[in-house]
Scaffold this motif. Structure first.
Motif, PDB file in Angstrom:
ATOM      1  N   CYS A  38       0.836  -1.209   0.000  1.00 16.69           N
ATOM      2  CA  CYS A  38       0.000   0.000   0.000  1.00 16.69           C
ATOM      3  C   CYS A  38       0.865   1.251   0.000  1.00 16.69           C
ATOM      4  N   GLY A  39       1.947   1.237   0.764  1.00 16.58           N
ATOM      5  CA  GLY A  39       2.838   2.399   0.787  1.00 16.58           C
ATOM      6  C   GLY A  39       3.456   2.668  -0.566  1.00 16.58           C
ATOM      7  N   THR A  40       3.835   1.596  -1.285  1.00 12.69           N
ATOM      8  CA  THR A  40       4.434   1.758  -2.614  1.00 12.69           C
ATOM      9  C   THR A  40       3.427   2.316  -3.605  1.00 12.69           C
ATOM     10  N   ILE A  41       2.208   1.784  -3.617  1.00  6.64           N
ATOM     11  CA  ILE A  41       1.184   2.248  -4.561  1.00  6.64           C
ATOM     12  C   ILE A  41       0.768   3.681  -4.262  1.00  6.64           C
TER      13      ILE A  41
ATOM     14  N   LEU B 271      -6.576   1.700   3.599  1.00  8.69           N
ATOM     15  CA  LEU B 271      -5.440   1.871   2.698  1.00  8.69           C
ATOM     16  C   LEU B 271      -5.589   1.044   1.422  1.00  8.69           C
ATOM     17  N   LEU B 272      -6.219  -0.117   1.537  1.00  7.07           N
ATOM     18  CA  LEU B 272      -6.357  -0.994   0.375  1.00  7.07           C
ATOM     19  C   LEU B 272      -7.299  -0.411  -0.678  1.00  7.07           C
ATOM     20  N   ILE B 273      -8.415   0.158  -0.239  1.00  4.22           N
ATOM     21  CA  ILE B 273      -9.366   0.744  -1.199  1.00  4.22           C
ATOM     22  C   ILE B 273      -8.744   1.926  -1.944  1.00  4.22           C
ATOM     23  N   PRO B 274      -8.099   2.882  -1.255  1.00  4.17           N
ATOM     24  CA  PRO B 274      -7.415   3.952  -1.990  1.00  4.17           C
ATOM     25  C   PRO B 274      -6.335   3.433  -2.929  1.00  4.17           C
ATOM     26  N   ALA B 275      -5.640   2.359  -2.541  1.00  2.00           N
ATOM     27  CA  ALA B 275      -4.623   1.788  -3.423  1.00  2.00           C
ATOM     28  C   ALA B 275      -5.250   1.255  -4.700  1.00  2.00           C
ATOM     29  N   GLU B 276      -6.404   0.606  -4.583  1.00  2.00           N
ATOM     30  CA  GLU B 276      -7.116   0.139  -5.773  1.00  2.00           C
ATOM     31  C   GLU B 276      -7.524   1.321  -6.653  1.00  2.00           C
ATOM     32  N   GLU B 277      -7.997   2.380  -6.032  1.00  2.00           N
ATOM     33  CA  GLU B 277      -8.435   3.559  -6.792  1.00  2.00           C
ATOM     34  C   GLU B 277      -7.265   4.205  -7.522  1.00  2.00           C
ATOM     35  N   VAL B 278      -6.097   4.231  -6.901  1.00  2.00           N
ATOM     36  CA  VAL B 278      -4.918   4.792  -7.561  1.00  2.00           C
ATOM     37  C   VAL B 278      -4.559   3.972  -8.803  1.00  2.00           C
ATOM     38  N   LEU B 279      -4.633   2.658  -8.677  1.00  2.00           N
ATOM     39  CA  LEU B 279      -4.335   1.795  -9.828  1.00  2.00           C
ATOM     40  C   LEU B 279      -5.333   2.035 -10.963  1.00  2.00           C
ATOM     41  N   LYS B 280      -6.593   2.234 -10.628  1.00  2.00           N
ATOM     42  CA  LYS B 280      -7.606   2.505 -11.656  1.00  2.00           C
ATOM     43  C   LYS B 280      -7.356   3.850 -12.324  1.00  2.00           C
ATOM     44  N   GLU B 281      -6.998   4.853 -11.530  1.00  2.00           N
ATOM     45  CA  GLU B 281      -6.731   6.176 -12.085  1.00  2.00           C
ATOM     46  C   GLU B 281      -5.537   6.165 -13.039  1.00  2.00           C
TER      47      GLU B 281
ATOM     48  N   GLN C  94       2.631  -7.185  -6.648  1.00  2.00           N
ATOM     49  CA  GLN C  94       2.750  -5.763  -6.356  1.00  2.00           C
ATOM     50  C   GLN C  94       1.396  -5.086  -6.175  1.00  2.00           C
ATOM     51  N   GLY C  95       0.294  -5.846  -6.302  1.00  2.00           N
ATOM     52  CA  GLY C  95      -1.038  -5.274  -6.173  1.00  2.00           C
ATOM     53  C   GLY C  95      -1.669  -5.560  -4.834  1.00  2.00           C
ATOM     54  N   PRO C  96      -2.784  -4.890  -4.522  1.00  2.00           N
ATOM     55  CA  PRO C  96      -3.475  -5.120  -3.242  1.00  2.00           C
ATOM     56  C   PRO C  96      -3.844  -6.579  -2.998  1.00  2.00           C
ATOM     57  N   ALA C  97      -4.239  -7.295  -4.065  1.00  2.00           N
ATOM     58  CA  ALA C  97      -4.562  -8.711  -3.878  1.00  2.00           C
ATOM     59  C   ALA C  97      -3.338  -9.517  -3.485  1.00  2.00           C
ATOM     60  N   GLY C  98      -2.151  -9.045  -3.872  1.00  2.00           N
ATOM     61  CA  GLY C  98      -0.907  -9.721  -3.532  1.00  2.00           C
ATOM     62  C   GLY C  98      -0.556  -9.665  -2.065  1.00  2.00           C
TER      63      GLY C  98
END
Length: 344
Positions: free
Chosen positions: A64-67, A146-156, A168-172
């Motif tokens: 999450c910190g990396t994303i 933190l996980l939900i914002p990380a997903e949103e960043v990946l979508k953006e 490297q993703g939240p599911a990982g």
């Protein structure tokens, strides 16, 4: 002395003989012994929970910190330390109750070597997977902010489909993945070798003649072996524990559905640990072990104490005989405390 009968070096003092405990606990102990199989399952689940929970939290911090671009929030070194401490917690808390498998590979090894019945082994493996699953689901809830914002960043950034279900993703955080372009033969070899290394160290630590590893050092040495392979080889794909993998995979499927399945790699991460552990056992027994060595005093005392506990439960008190595997004639130096006296 026969190989079936053990003679304690000193007095056998049970906790109930030394410490005045509340009557309801004594009553509960008597009832609990009738369902000890369930207590063992809880211990196995709790031990796997500790190991998984410790590692998952640190992994979530790092990913999450990396994303999210938060500098200094986690690292591979921190993940390795977290899993190692989780191993120590598991063994320190639960080993005396369930003998501390916390890994289907070691449970299956115990079944094959007649140290565990198939039914008991099946119960333990189920408990291990459930413990890992609960740890992952709790960590998901705790890290959801933190996980939900990380997903949103990946979508953006348009990286959701490419990165979400990777290491490297939240599911990982919960399930283990490799990229589709990775050579699965190399991934399998990496997993297999690392699992053999961990198992060899574990079998050496459990060896009663190993003077360099008394029982008190066993959790630390096994923990550091996990840390070493995580630091050095987890980027190439590493599960190291089938219960951790399957429990985490089920958690990811619960959260994100079938797209979190992991594809062909799921079989490698879930199953490789088992044959690797069995091979390590054969290698250790045929090459390193030697029946002519003497058992260390610390390990002997540990074996005696475990057998004394079984005798205590079977005979309803501190009564021992050679038929129970204990030859004991000396008089304990400590008198049992009065049940009517309170003790801090």
């Amino acid at each position: 002395m026969s190989t079936e009968t053990l003679t304690p070096a000193g007095p056998l003092v049970h906790l109930n003989d030394l410490v005045s405990r509340p009557r309801f606990l004594l009553s509960w102990e008597r009832q609990r012994r009738h369902v000890h199989w369930a207590i063992e399952m809880i211990a196995e689940g709790t031990g796997t929970f500790f190991y998984t929970y410790a590692g998952i939290g640190s992994t979530a911090t790092w990913i999450c910190g990396t994303i999210l671009g938060v500098a200094g929030l986690g690292s591979l070194f921190q993940v390795g330390i977290a899993y190692a401490i989780g191993v120590i917690m598991s063994l320190a808390v639960c080993l005396s109750t369930s003998m501390g498998h916390f890994n289907p590979g070691f449970t299956i090894h115990a079944i094959l070597y007649k140290k565990c019945t198939p039914l008991k082994g099946l119960r333990m493996i189920i408990a291990q997977i459930i413990g890992a699953y609960i740890a992952c689901m709790l960590a998901y809830i705790q890290y959801k902010n933190l996980l939900i914002p990380a997903e949103e960043v990946l979508k953006e950034k348009g990286l959701f489909d490419k990165q979400m279900f990777t290491a490297q993703g939240p599911a990982g955080v919960f399930a283990l993945y490799v990229t589709p372009t990775d050579n699965f033969a190399y991934v399998f070899l990496n997993e297999f070798v690392c699992d053999v290394v961990i198992a060899l160290v574990a079998f050496a630590c459990m060896e009663p003649t190993n003077f360099l590893c008394p029982p008190t050092m066993m959790p630390w040495i096994i923990a550091f072996s996990y840390a070493v392979v995580i630091w050095g080889y987890s980027p190439a794909g590493l599960a190291a524990n089938s219960a951790r993998d399957v429990g985490g995979r089920l958690a990811a499927l619960t959260i994100w559905g079938s797209q979190a399945s992991g594809g062909r790699y799921a079989a490698i991460s879930a199953l490789t640990n088992i044959p690797a552990t069995l091979l390590a056992s054969i290698f250790y027994e045929t090459v390193f072990n030697d029946g002519s060595r003497t058992v260390t005093p610390a390990y002997y005392d540990w074996i005696v104490s475990m057998r004394a506990q079984r005798c205590y439960i079977k005979n309803g008190g501190a009564s021992y005989s050679e038929t129970d595997g204990l030859s004991y004639t000396s008089t304990p130096e400590l008198k049992p405390v009065s049940r009517n006296n309170s003790q801090a």
